[in-house]
Write a protein that holds these residues in place. Structure first.
Motif, PDB file in Angstrom:
ATOM      1  N   GLY A 146       0.858  -1.176   0.000  1.00 45.62           N
ATOM      2  CA  GLY A 146       0.000   0.000   0.000  1.00 45.62           C
ATOM      3  C   GLY A 146       0.894   1.226   0.000  1.00 45.62           C
ATOM      4  N   TYR A 147       0.310   2.379  -0.226  1.00 46.47           N
ATOM      5  CA  TYR A 147       1.092   3.600  -0.378  1.00 46.47           C
ATOM      6  C   TYR A 147       0.706   4.620   0.684  1.00 46.47           C
ATOM      7  CZ  TYR A 147       1.935   1.680  -5.040  1.00 46.47           C
ATOM      8  OH  TYR A 147       2.287   0.866  -6.082  1.00 46.47           O
ATOM      9  N   ARG A 172      -3.906  -5.696   9.233  1.00 47.34           N
ATOM     10  CA  ARG A 172      -2.650  -4.950   9.299  1.00 47.34           C
ATOM     11  C   ARG A 172      -2.148  -4.544   7.913  1.00 47.34           C
ATOM     12  NH1 ARG A 172       1.650  -8.150  11.207  1.00 47.34           N
ATOM     13  NH2 ARG A 172       0.631  -9.844  10.075  1.00 47.34           N
ATOM     14  N   ILE A 173      -1.386  -3.472   7.902  1.00 49.08           N
ATOM     15  CA  ILE A 173      -0.779  -2.986   6.669  1.00 49.08           C
ATOM     16  C   ILE A 173       0.507  -2.253   7.007  1.00 49.08           C
ATOM     17  CG2 ILE A 173      -2.111  -0.820   6.725  1.00 49.08           C
ATOM     18  CD1 ILE A 173      -2.128  -0.890   3.640  1.00 49.08           C
ATOM     19  N   GLY A 200       6.493  -0.765   3.882  1.00 48.65           N
ATOM     20  CA  GLY A 200       7.311   0.195   4.597  1.00 48.65           C
ATOM     21  C   GLY A 200       7.820  -0.330   5.925  1.00 48.65           C
ATOM     22  N   PRO A 201       8.526   0.515   6.683  1.00 48.80           N
ATOM     23  CA  PRO A 201       9.163   0.064   7.925  1.00 48.80           C
ATOM     24  C   PRO A 201       8.221  -0.084   9.119  1.00 48.80           C
ATOM     25  CG  PRO A 201       9.645   2.377   7.554  1.00 48.80           C
ATOM     26  CD  PRO A 201       8.909   1.894   6.329  1.00 48.80           C
ATOM     27  N   GLU A 202       7.003   0.464   9.035  1.00 50.49           N
ATOM     28  CA  GLU A 202       6.064   0.409  10.162  1.00 50.49           C
ATOM     29  C   GLU A 202       4.808  -0.371   9.764  1.00 50.49           C
ATOM     30  OE1 GLU A 202       6.430   4.603  12.478  1.00 50.49           O
ATOM     31  OE2 GLU A 202       5.580   4.724  10.455  1.00 50.49           O
ATOM     32  N   THR A 203       4.349  -1.219  10.691  1.00 55.75           N
ATOM     33  CA  THR A 203       3.117  -1.989  10.466  1.00 55.75           C
ATOM     34  C   THR A 203       2.055  -1.549  11.463  1.00 55.75           C
ATOM     35  OG1 THR A 203       4.377  -3.900   9.672  1.00 55.75           O
ATOM     36  CG2 THR A 203       2.110  -4.305  10.360  1.00 55.75           C
ATOM     37  N   PHE A 204       0.858  -1.305  10.965  1.00 51.36           N
ATOM     38  CA  PHE A 204      -0.259  -0.870  11.802  1.00 51.36           C
ATOM     39  C   PHE A 204      -1.495  -1.691  11.476  1.00 51.36           C
ATOM     40  CE2 PHE A 204       2.299   2.845  10.651  1.00 51.36           C
ATOM     41  CZ  PHE A 204       2.601   3.414  11.877  1.00 51.36           C
ATOM     42  N   ASN A 205      -2.364  -1.882  12.485  1.00 49.89           N
ATOM     43  CA  ASN A 205      -3.705  -2.326  12.134  1.00 49.89           C
ATOM     44  C   ASN A 205      -4.554  -1.075  11.898  1.00 49.89           C
ATOM     45  OD1 ASN A 205      -4.924  -1.441  14.649  1.00 49.89           O
ATOM     46  ND2 ASN A 205      -4.276  -3.365  15.619  1.00 49.89           N
ATOM     47  N   VAL A 262       0.713  -6.863   4.265  1.00 52.98           N
ATOM     48  CA  VAL A 262       2.024  -6.665   4.889  1.00 52.98           C
ATOM     49  C   VAL A 262       3.101  -7.293   4.021  1.00 52.98           C
ATOM     50  CG1 VAL A 262       3.455  -7.057   6.932  1.00 52.98           C
ATOM     51  CG2 VAL A 262       1.000  -6.643   7.195  1.00 52.98           C
ATOM     52  N   GLY A 263       4.011  -6.475   3.531  1.00 54.32           N
ATOM     53  CA  GLY A 263       5.141  -6.952   2.752  1.00 54.32           C
ATOM     54  C   GLY A 263       6.423  -6.862   3.541  1.00 54.32           C
ATOM     55  N   ALA A 264       7.505  -7.311   2.933  1.00 50.99           N
ATOM     56  CA  ALA A 264       8.806  -7.231   3.590  1.00 50.99           C
ATOM     57  C   ALA A 264       9.126  -5.775   3.917  1.00 50.99           C
ATOM     58  CB  ALA A 264       9.881  -7.818   2.683  1.00 50.99           C
ATOM     59  N   ARG A 265       9.623  -5.539   5.121  1.00 53.45           N
ATOM     60  CA  ARG A 265       9.898  -4.176   5.562  1.00 53.45           C
ATOM     61  C   ARG A 265      11.051  -3.579   4.766  1.00 53.45           C
ATOM     62  NH1 ARG A 265      10.510  -4.263  11.971  1.00 53.45           N
ATOM     63  NH2 ARG A 265      10.975  -2.069  11.505  1.00 53.45           N
TER      64      ARG A 265
END
Length: 295
Positions: A146-147, A172-173, A200-205, A262-265
């Motif tokens: 996602g962007y 999560r994304i 990206g480097p941060e994951t949030f629900n 969720v992709g690789a950070r």
């Protein structure tokens, strides 16, 4: 000097791709439909053509080492559909790359596409990826989670004083900034990676995104959880009640909200800082969605 041909160069991601490859010392050729929109591109040469018209691409890829395509639309314009651009225009570009002997073709896809192939926007992209991976050309597929630009709705809702989410709000994304995605793409193509799921480097629900947006605007924004059947109902009725330019992107985003993305950070730019920067510009509109690139 190696040469990269960037398609969709005037779109959100395309501009970052041109800048990143230029920074890395590549000779950058940018495919544009209108030179007037491309004066500020970090490109060595502008190629004015329309990928939906294959005859305009003839000979444009001679001597090119790498094609990177961010061609795609989220809102149909000029009568074009997802099949016209996300599939056929990219296919036209691939066939020209094959004829020209390009060494690698990279394409910016979407994470979890196999789970969303019933969504027309995703289906067109996924069908092209199938053709790309069957091509004689070595390929790299970049599938971002996602962007940052897609997260603007959370900030808009927080500004209004309430954030509306679909229950349970725990998917999560880890969205990624366009500049970081461009860097990830360059690294993957230079390394010869065939597929990269990246975020990206941060994951949030989704609840945490709402809280982050509220903190950025500096006032409470209570969360209201809507039953998930409303999301499903919207998916069913929007195509009947709204034009494609409305229900097309809505189908994608409503579907993506029902799963983890969720992709690789990767990267250093944080959504926390992005929200803070946007929050001090209350009159500024969020940037257009990252998937809306010029055909």
């Amino acid at each position: 000097m190696k040469t990269v041909f960037v398609a969709g160069a005037t779109g959100y991601l395309g501009r970052f791709l041109c800048a990143e490859y230029s920074r890395r010392g590549w000779y950058v050729m940018a495919l544009v439909r209108d030179r007037c929109r491309a004066d500020d591109l970090a490109a060595d040469i502008l190629i004015e053509a329309e990928a939906t018209r294959p005859e305009t691409l003839a000979g444009t890829l001679h001597g090119v080492d790498l094609v990177v395509s961010a061609l795609g639309i989220t809102r149909q314009a000029d009568g074009l559909t997802y099949r016209d651009v996300d599939y056929q225009a990219n296919l036209n570009l691939l066939r020209e790359a094959e004829r020209a002997g390009v060494k690698r073709f990279a394409y910016v896809h979407v994470l979890n596409a196999d789970a969303m192939r019933h969504v027309p926007l995703v289906a067109a992209k996924a069908d092209f990826v199938d053709v790309l991976r069957a091509s004689v050309l070595p390929s790299t597929v970049i599938a971002p989670s996602g962007y940052f630009s897609d997260m603007g709705d959370f900030l808009s809702m927080a500004r209004s004083g309430r954030v509306w989410l679909f229950a349970p709000g725990t998917h999560r994304i880890n969205p990624i900034h366009g500049a970081d995605l461009a860097a990830a793409t360059a690294e993957a193509t230079e390394a010869g990676t065939d597929w990269l799921d990246v975020g990206g480097p941060e994951t949030f629900n989704h609840r945490e995104l709402a809280q982050l947006a509220a903190e950025a605007v500096g006032h409470p924004a209570p969360i209201t959880l809507l039953p998930d059947w409303l999301r499903k109902l919207a998916l069913a009725i929007l195509p009947r009640l709204t034009p494609r330019r409305i229900h097309g992107p809505a189908q994608f985003f409503l579907t993506a909200m029902s799963m983890d993305m969720v992709g690789a950070r990767f990267g250093t730019r944080t959504l926390t800082d992005h929200f803070k920067q946007l929050a001090v510009q209350p009159s500024a509109s969020p940037p257009s969605t990252a998937m809306e690139d010029s055909a």
